[in-house]
Motif scaffolding. Structure first.
Motif, PDB file in Angstrom:
ATOM      1  N   UNK A 340      34.182  37.685  51.111  1.00 28.88           N
ATOM      2  CA  UNK A 340      34.921  38.014  49.897  1.00 28.88           C
ATOM      3  C   UNK A 340      36.401  37.976  50.256  1.00 28.88           C
ATOM      4  N   UNK A 341      37.181  37.298  49.439  1.00 28.71           N
ATOM      5  CA  UNK A 341      38.579  37.037  49.772  1.00 28.71           C
ATOM      6  C   UNK A 341      39.492  37.981  48.997  1.00 28.71           C
ATOM      7  N   UNK A 342      40.264  38.809  49.683  1.00 29.19           N
ATOM      8  CA  UNK A 342      41.202  39.688  48.975  1.00 29.19           C
ATOM      9  C   UNK A 342      42.401  38.918  48.446  1.00 29.19           C
ATOM     10  N   UNK A 343      42.917  39.359  47.309  1.00 29.06           N
ATOM     11  CA  UNK A 343      44.110  38.767  46.694  1.00 29.06           C
ATOM     12  C   UNK A 343      45.148  39.863  46.509  1.00 29.06           C
ATOM     13  N   UNK A 344      46.398  39.509  46.739  1.00 33.56           N
ATOM     14  CA  UNK A 344      47.485  40.482  46.589  1.00 33.56           C
ATOM     15  C   UNK A 344      48.661  39.820  45.893  1.00 33.56           C
ATOM     16  N   UNK A 345      49.252  40.521  44.943  1.00 29.38           N
ATOM     17  CA  UNK A 345      50.536  40.134  44.368  1.00 29.38           C
ATOM     18  C   UNK A 345      51.553  41.151  44.871  1.00 29.38           C
ATOM     19  N   UNK A 346      52.592  40.655  45.554  1.00 25.61           N
ATOM     20  CA  UNK A 346      53.557  41.556  46.191  1.00 25.61           C
ATOM     21  C   UNK A 346      54.670  41.958  45.222  1.00 25.61           C
ATOM     22  N   UNK A 347      54.241  42.516  44.101  1.00 21.28           N
ATOM     23  CA  UNK A 347      55.176  43.202  43.222  1.00 21.28           C
ATOM     24  C   UNK A 347      55.518  44.545  43.875  1.00 21.28           C
ATOM     25  N   UNK A 348      56.359  45.328  43.226  1.00 21.41           N
ATOM     26  CA  UNK A 348      56.672  46.661  43.753  1.00 21.41           C
ATOM     27  C   UNK A 348      56.323  47.702  42.702  1.00 21.41           C
ATOM     28  N   UNK A 349      55.173  48.410  42.873  1.00 24.43           N
ATOM     29  CA  UNK A 349      54.250  48.312  43.994  1.00 24.43           C
ATOM     30  C   UNK A 349      53.317  47.111  43.858  1.00 24.43           C
ATOM     31  N   UNK A 350      52.565  46.852  44.933  1.00 21.22           N
ATOM     32  CA  UNK A 350      51.670  45.704  44.958  1.00 21.22           C
ATOM     33  C   UNK A 350      50.403  45.983  44.159  1.00 21.22           C
ATOM     34  N   UNK A 351      49.780  44.900  43.694  1.00 16.79           N
ATOM     35  CA  UNK A 351      48.475  44.984  43.049  1.00 16.79           C
ATOM     36  C   UNK A 351      47.533  44.080  43.838  1.00 16.79           C
ATOM     37  N   UNK A 352      46.301  44.569  44.078  1.00 18.44           N
ATOM     38  CA  UNK A 352      45.370  43.856  44.953  1.00 18.44           C
ATOM     39  C   UNK A 352      43.973  43.873  44.351  1.00 18.44           C
ATOM     40  N   UNK A 353      43.173  42.891  44.776  1.00 19.57           N
ATOM     41  CA  UNK A 353      41.836  42.765  44.202  1.00 19.57           C
ATOM     42  C   UNK A 353      40.907  42.092  45.200  1.00 19.57           C
ATOM     43  N   UNK A 354      39.642  42.481  45.183  1.00 15.47           N
ATOM     44  CA  UNK A 354      38.616  41.806  45.968  1.00 15.47           C
ATOM     45  C   UNK A 354      37.275  41.956  45.257  1.00 15.47           C
ATOM     46  N   UNK A 355      36.472  40.917  45.327  1.00 11.98           N
ATOM     47  CA  UNK A 355      35.138  40.979  44.740  1.00 11.98           C
ATOM     48  C   UNK A 355      35.131  40.747  43.245  1.00 11.98           C
ATOM     49  N   UNK A 356      34.148  41.326  42.578  1.00  8.47           N
ATOM     50  CA  UNK A 356      33.908  41.063  41.172  1.00  8.47           C
ATOM     51  C   UNK A 356      34.814  41.889  40.264  1.00  8.47           C
ATOM     52  N   UNK A 357      35.121  41.309  39.109  1.00  7.17           N
ATOM     53  CA  UNK A 357      35.779  42.076  38.050  1.00  7.17           C
ATOM     54  C   UNK A 357      34.747  42.989  37.410  1.00  7.17           C
ATOM     55  N   UNK A 358      35.203  43.921  36.581  1.00 10.12           N
ATOM     56  CA  UNK A 358      34.269  44.820  35.913  1.00 10.12           C
ATOM     57  C   UNK A 358      33.299  44.035  35.046  1.00 10.12           C
ATOM     58  N   UNK A 359      33.810  43.050  34.304  1.00 10.08           N
ATOM     59  CA  UNK A 359      32.944  42.255  33.436  1.00 10.08           C
ATOM     60  C   UNK A 359      31.897  41.498  34.236  1.00 10.08           C
TER      61      UNK A 359
END
Length: 450
Positions: A340-359
């Motif tokens: 499973x590949x993690x994703x990150x957007x380096x905003x301040x603060x950062x937002x990150x995601x891994x795996x399935x969405x809720x839907x």
């Protein structure tokens, strides 16, 4: 025209192409590598590494400002764009100057220019004709084309890194990674910042609830969002500014318009049809071994390969590892182990995601435990000063497996890696929760999320 033959020709010198070329050359094979721009690739020169210098600056300013009156006395901090750009060059300049010689030291022939196929195993670059037993295409991605009047006045993200100064008003086209990350830096330079996004929300692919929290916080930092809007035209004004017209008739006068409306596989100029290489909007069609589905001697990796994976450097690195194994074997056995590949957007603060969405999780399992909370009031976050933070963790109630994790807040870009490790090795939520993390740390907050 001079002609040379190699066992392997690699197009692109980024983390994927460069790695494969070096590994194969060290097997005493005759290798050539071609680069249409500076040697080193996008990540090192125009992407993740220089970007992190800029986002670190925005994060530092944000933290000091948030801490004023609590952790710190009234303290004035500001970003010097000239100084920031100069510091960034201490990372990028050596790459451009020193990336080619290590290839040559390994006996790899280096070529500059845009490669064009002229046959299944032949291509030209400059005044040279090259043929090869195997060809690897790892040319990355490039900004997508813009089709509106005045699009020639848009600044691309590559050029954004080279700006010596920045005007007082900046507009970003699109609400993806590039626009959001740069906008958070620019806004903390006390510059009027606007994002124009055609959809109803920015950062598609990230959890909508956390994105909404981030957008609300971004607005408080001075970022103006024009959602459900498209840019129709850009007209230069007599004072040197640019007048942007939106599809609802609104006009915005700015000093700079930056392209952040997405990237596409960088394969348009390769003349792939001449080599019988099938491709589409997502890139070169490849099988599970990263080999072209229509030309058995051609492989593709990274952003220009239609592997179905995110356009991220770790993905390209894993594909390079596999291609290096498969290039010269009679029967391909190695396939990428992406996990499973993690994703990150380096905003301040950062937002990150891994795996399935809720839907997606609820479509996969009838019994999903959705654990979500706005954690802005948690002590770990309040200790940094007032900021926004939250999480959503998705757990299968029957198996206790973690299906997805979505984070927003300080250290989200690091904490998401704990979920990546747990999900890679099949740890249950209970097992992860039972782990004793150093305290007080952001990592220790994971136990409260589970």
């Amino acid at each position: 025209m001079n002609e040379l033959h190699f066992e392997l020709v690699v197009l692109g010198t980024g983390p994927s192409g460069g790695t494969v070329a070096t590994k194969i050359a060290r097997q005493d094979r005759h290798v050539a590598i071609i680069e249409s721009r500076e040697f080193g690739g996008t990540c090192a020169l125009r992407g993740c590494n220089p970007k992190k210098v800029y986002t670190n600056a925005g994060s530092l300013v944000d933290q000091v400002r948030r801490a004023t009156g609590t952790l710190l006395a009234n303290t004035h901090v500001e970003i010097s764009w000239t100084q920031l750009q100069s510091f960034k060059e201490t990372f990028t300049r050596p790459v451009g100057q020193k990336s080619e010689s290590p290839f040559q030291d390994d006996g790899i022939a280096t070529f500059h220019g845009t490669a064009k196929f002229i046959g299944p195993s032949q291509l030209i670059v400059g005044d040279m004709k090259l043929s090869a037993n195997r060809i690897l295409i790892s040319t990355g991605a490039t900004p997508g084309a813009l089709a509106f009047a005045g699009s020639e006045h848009v600044t691309y993200s590559d050029d954004f890194f080279e700006l010596k100064t920045i005007p007082k008003k900046v507009l970003f086209i699109g609400g993806g990674y590039i626009s959001m990350e740069f906008a958070h830096v620019v806004a903390r330079c006390n510059i009027e910042t606007t994002i124009v996004e055609r959809d109803s929300m920015v950062l598609a692919g990230f959890d909508a609830s956390l994105v909404e929290l981030l957008v609300d916080y971004s607005k408080r930092q001075g970022i103006d969002f024009r959602l459900n809007r498209e840019l129709l035209s850009i007209h230069p004004q007599s004072d040197g500014s640019l007048q942007v017209t939106l599809d609802n008739g609104d006009t915005i006068d700015v000093g700079l318009v930056v392209h952040g409306a997405g990237r596409v596989p960088n394969i348009k100029d390769l003349e792939l049809d001449a080599a019988g290489i099938e491709y589409g909007d997502e890139g070169i069609a490849v099988d599970s071994y990263l080999r072209s589905t229509s030309n058995r001697n051609v492989f593709a990796t990274g952003d220009c390969a239609a592997s179905g994976m995110p356009q991220l450097t770790p993905v390209a690195n894993e594909e390079a590892r596999i291609v290096a194994k498969n290039l010269f074997t009679n029967t391909h056995e190695s396939m990428p182990d992406y996990g499973v590949v993690p994703k990150v957007v380096f905003t301040t603060p950062a937002i990150a995601s891994i795996g399935l969405s809720q839907q997606d999780a609820q479509e996969k399992s009838a019994r999903v435990d959705v654990r979500m909370e706005d954690t802005s009031s948690w002590g770990s976050n309040r200790k940094t000063g007032a900021t926004v933070s939250g999480y959503k963790v998705l757990i299968d109630k029957d198996t206790d497996q973690i299906l997805g994790a979505h984070l927003l807040g300080p250290a989200a870009e690091e904490t998401i890696n704990l979920f990546a490790l747990a999900m890679k090795h099949g740890l249950t939520a209970k097992e992860m929760k039972s782990t004793l993390f150093a305290f007080p740390t952001f990592a220790s907050d994971v136990r409260q999320m589970l």
